[in-house]
Scaffold this motif. Sequence first.
Motif, PDB file in Angstrom:
ATOM      1  N   PHE A 131      11.748  24.639  11.941  1.00 39.90           N
ATOM      2  CA  PHE A 131      11.027  25.098  10.749  1.00 39.90           C
ATOM      3  C   PHE A 131      10.560  24.106   9.632  1.00 39.90           C
ATOM      4  O   PHE A 131       9.507  23.853   9.174  1.00 39.90           O
ATOM      5  N   THR A 132      11.660  23.396   9.328  1.00 44.66           N
ATOM      6  CA  THR A 132      11.639  22.329   8.388  1.00 44.66           C
ATOM      7  C   THR A 132      10.528  21.208   8.548  1.00 44.66           C
ATOM      8  O   THR A 132       9.615  20.847   8.062  1.00 44.66           O
ATOM      9  N   VAL A 163       7.091  22.451   8.110  1.00 42.24           N
ATOM     10  CA  VAL A 163       6.699  22.463   6.724  1.00 42.24           C
ATOM     11  C   VAL A 163       6.242  21.065   6.450  1.00 42.24           C
ATOM     12  O   VAL A 163       5.409  20.756   5.834  1.00 42.24           O
ATOM     13  N   VAL A 164       7.131  19.900   6.812  1.00 41.74           N
ATOM     14  CA  VAL A 164       6.990  18.619   6.150  1.00 41.74           C
ATOM     15  C   VAL A 164       5.777  18.183   6.909  1.00 41.74           C
ATOM     16  O   VAL A 164       4.919  17.558   6.371  1.00 41.74           O
ATOM     17  N   THR A 212       1.817  27.331   3.855  1.00 39.68           N
ATOM     18  CA  THR A 212       2.470  28.389   3.091  1.00 39.68           C
ATOM     19  C   THR A 212       1.791  29.805   3.265  1.00 39.68           C
ATOM     20  O   THR A 212       0.857  29.804   3.909  1.00 39.68           O
ATOM     21  N   LEU A 227       4.713  31.320   6.599  1.00 36.16           N
ATOM     22  CA  LEU A 227       6.068  31.089   6.198  1.00 36.16           C
ATOM     23  C   LEU A 227       7.105  32.251   5.922  1.00 36.16           C
ATOM     24  O   LEU A 227       8.357  32.123   6.406  1.00 36.16           O
TER      25      LEU A 227
END
Lengths: 788, 107
Positions: free
Chosen positions: B41-42, B45-46, B52, B56
């Motif tokens: 997940f991280t 996002v990164v 978004t 998310l």
Amino acid sequence: MAHRVLQIKRWLFTTNHKDVGILYLVTALYFFVIAGTLALLFRIQLSVPENDFLPAGKFNQAVTNHGLLMVFWFISPLGFAFANYFVPIQLGAKDMAFPRLNALSYWLLLFGGLLMLAGFFMPGGTADFGWTAYAPLNTETFTPNPGANLVAFGLLMLIASVTVGTVNFLVTIFQLRAKGYKMLGLPMFVWGIFFTVLMMLWAFPSLQAALTLLAVDRILGANIFTAPKGGIIWDHLFWFFGHPEVYIVLFPGLALALDLISVFSRRPLLGRKVIIGALAAAAALSFGVYAHHMFMTGVSLSYLKVHMFTTELISVPFGIITILAILSMIGGAIRLSTPMLFALGSIAVFIIGGFSGVFNSNPVLDIANRGSYWVVAHFHYVMVGAALFALFGGLYYWFPKMTGRMYNETLGKIHFIISFIGFNILYFPMFFLIDMPRRIYTYPEWTGWGPLNFIATVGAFIFGLSHLIMFANLLYSMKHGPRVDRNPWGAWSYEWMVESPPPEYNFEGIPVVQGNRLMVVMANGAKPHVELHEGNHLSPWPLLISLGPFLFLLGLGMWLGQVKFALPLIVVGAIISLYSVYGWFRDDFYERFKFEEPPEYKERWPFTSIHRVKLGMYFFLFGDAVFFAGLVGAYIFMRLEAGATLSGLVTHNILLGLLATLLMLWSAVFMYIAARGAKLGDKTLALAGLSLSTVLSLAYVVVTGLDWASVFAVGFTLADPAIATSATTALAHVLHLLAGLLVALYLTLKIWVRGFTGHVPETLDALAVYWGFLAAISVLVFGVTYVF
Amino acid sequence: MGEGEAQGAQKVDYAVRLRERRKLAWAVAVGFMSSALLMVFTLGVVTGALTTGAALAVAVAVITLFVAFMLMDIVWEGWGIQLFSVITVIIVMLLMLNIIFGRQVMP
Ligand code: HEM
Ligand SMILES: [Cu+2]
């Protein structure tokens, strides 16, 4: 003398549900008198135009505290006085599931109320923003009155009381029914309390979130509710709680009225199951209608329409209940004793109140009524009328059971007639004051509101003073009334099968239900099994554990208001708090306080195989989830308002966030493993799991702290609502964890020194559930506040 | 003997033993699975793979609920607890959705 001392000790240290019930009763009536006096004061002010009896500031303080005290410290506690006293007996139980927690609920309630009252004595006055405390009126900017902080603290203590009580009642109703007693057979009153506590469970945490944020605003100087749309987030959090709250107030009384109607017309209730279903439907709907309090906030109409529709739906279940109540009486042998009169009066005014509510549910009509005395009339008809009349009926109904003596019937009837007439003189004119705004302290002559207001004030005095008749009647009869035997009303719920007043443990043996009858049997067919339940019913800790925070918060409030002697109070309060927590744990360490009914004698559907401690933990967390939802929701709201500049990706270090979350996650895994160790009887595994879990969660706290320190170091401050809301969430999470760590420490010591005695495995199991919850929350917090 | 009185270390019966051991193994597995999910997940996002919005929100909800239902022992409990858990999830959603959709102010 020694006897006196023993008496005092009994009332201060008691944990017996009947004693606690009496304490609730006396306290509720005490706050009734205070809040009623406030009402008379502002009714005098309103009786004639351009009056100057109370200046605006004093008037607003009186109205605000009147509302808060009546709702939170009188009506609800009055219902719970009876619930405490009678629900266990009606279930065929010997006490509540957690007697000490029951006493704790009471003391938190009392001290919370005293904090409220202390607000009046603060220089600069107390809260004056109305019982709904609308934002931004409730913030420091608009209400600098230092007393307002004490009001917020008092409410937080009340919420603590409610939380503890809710969990206790749910576990009691689910797991302490006498063997053979099916849920559907329970008296309506128990059903009413059941739905009440369910609504409390999920509604109060939302208020808790709102007040927590308010405290951050007021004490730490954040700007959550002064932000441009701060008022709207307050509305959501308040009314998500507030609408269920009005049913929370109503249900105990309404349900009791149904029982009374059935007893005094000597007929079973018509459509019992339908009524139970209707109560369930109303309780469920209550969470989806609240925006009808927000018609005037400017929130989009399409959103409001949903709530308008559900609001109109909600009159259906209430309609069904009223109709069935009336039909139940037809053909019955009706006896118009005082309790029955009050029950009938309650249903009658409920019909009027309910009708007026339906009109409010239409946004177009409501724009005309909104904020007017029409609304005041509406909610007093339902709250005072329906709830108070029914509960006073209950007071007369159960008086002979609680005292063993009968009150004077004639005086009871006179009380009913005068109070009923007074009530209508007081509130009916308000329906005609539909053009008079609420919450104004005076009005000019030309409005023509004078005469109706004068009538209302006269009614207020009649209504208010009429209760003196009741007080006199009951106080006199307590000592001098004629003695009664077990069942003067010919009622069938089980409190009437035991002596009046009931013995300490209600039943001298094991209560069992067969068919519809309750029987008390002996274990082994021998003597009553007294030794099973003869615990020590006294404990000083519930009192002290509430007194400590009371003094602490009082001191804090005084300090914020720059009053002298604040510091000593804070210190003493902190010491008492710490010492009493220690004392409670020490008692548990040595297992000094024991009370438990053997599960094999109880009906526990649908929670047959789960221990009460774990069940209680689950219920607590189901409520707590809403608390965090409120905080996280407030963050999402503020973040959407602020735009991407305050995204967590900008403010936080995402890798630190990930690290913290993983630490918390594995801390929960190890706590879970520790609990398995306890179940397996493996001391090494349990201790290893506990210590690893403790270390990891401390590391979590440190990493989170570092991360937040870096956020503030870059220059972000609580002045940003998005930062303030997410910081509050993180703080709440860490405080939860620290509280849990105390229990973890206690369990580690106990397992180490004494092994798996008492309830250690169950407590550890419950603690693991708690840790799992905190892990889930930290995932949520990471996913929302760091990434979004 | 119910779950209630698992007292003496020696007298834990076989069924309980089996069950607790299985729960233990699962907890470790859940620890690794959710750690992996969080890292993915991280990473998403990164790297900007996870944009978004809805994706998310769904991802967060799924991982949160997974951790909650597994580590809060809910999956191992009877239907009573499970029912109450689901109601709680609904109520939490209700509050969140109200806050999100009851936010726009009329022009
Ligand atoms: C029968 C169904 C009911 C309906 C349809 C209904 C509807 C409404 C509506 C739409 C409002 C908002 C009016 C406004 O502020 O302009 C309102 C206010 C209120 N209602 Fe009801 N209501 C009902 C029953 C009850 C009951 C049973 C109680 C309490 C026991 C209650 C207590 C209140 C209170 C306290 C307020 C005012 C809140 C404030 O201070 O602004 N209502 N009601
Ligand atoms: Cu409402």
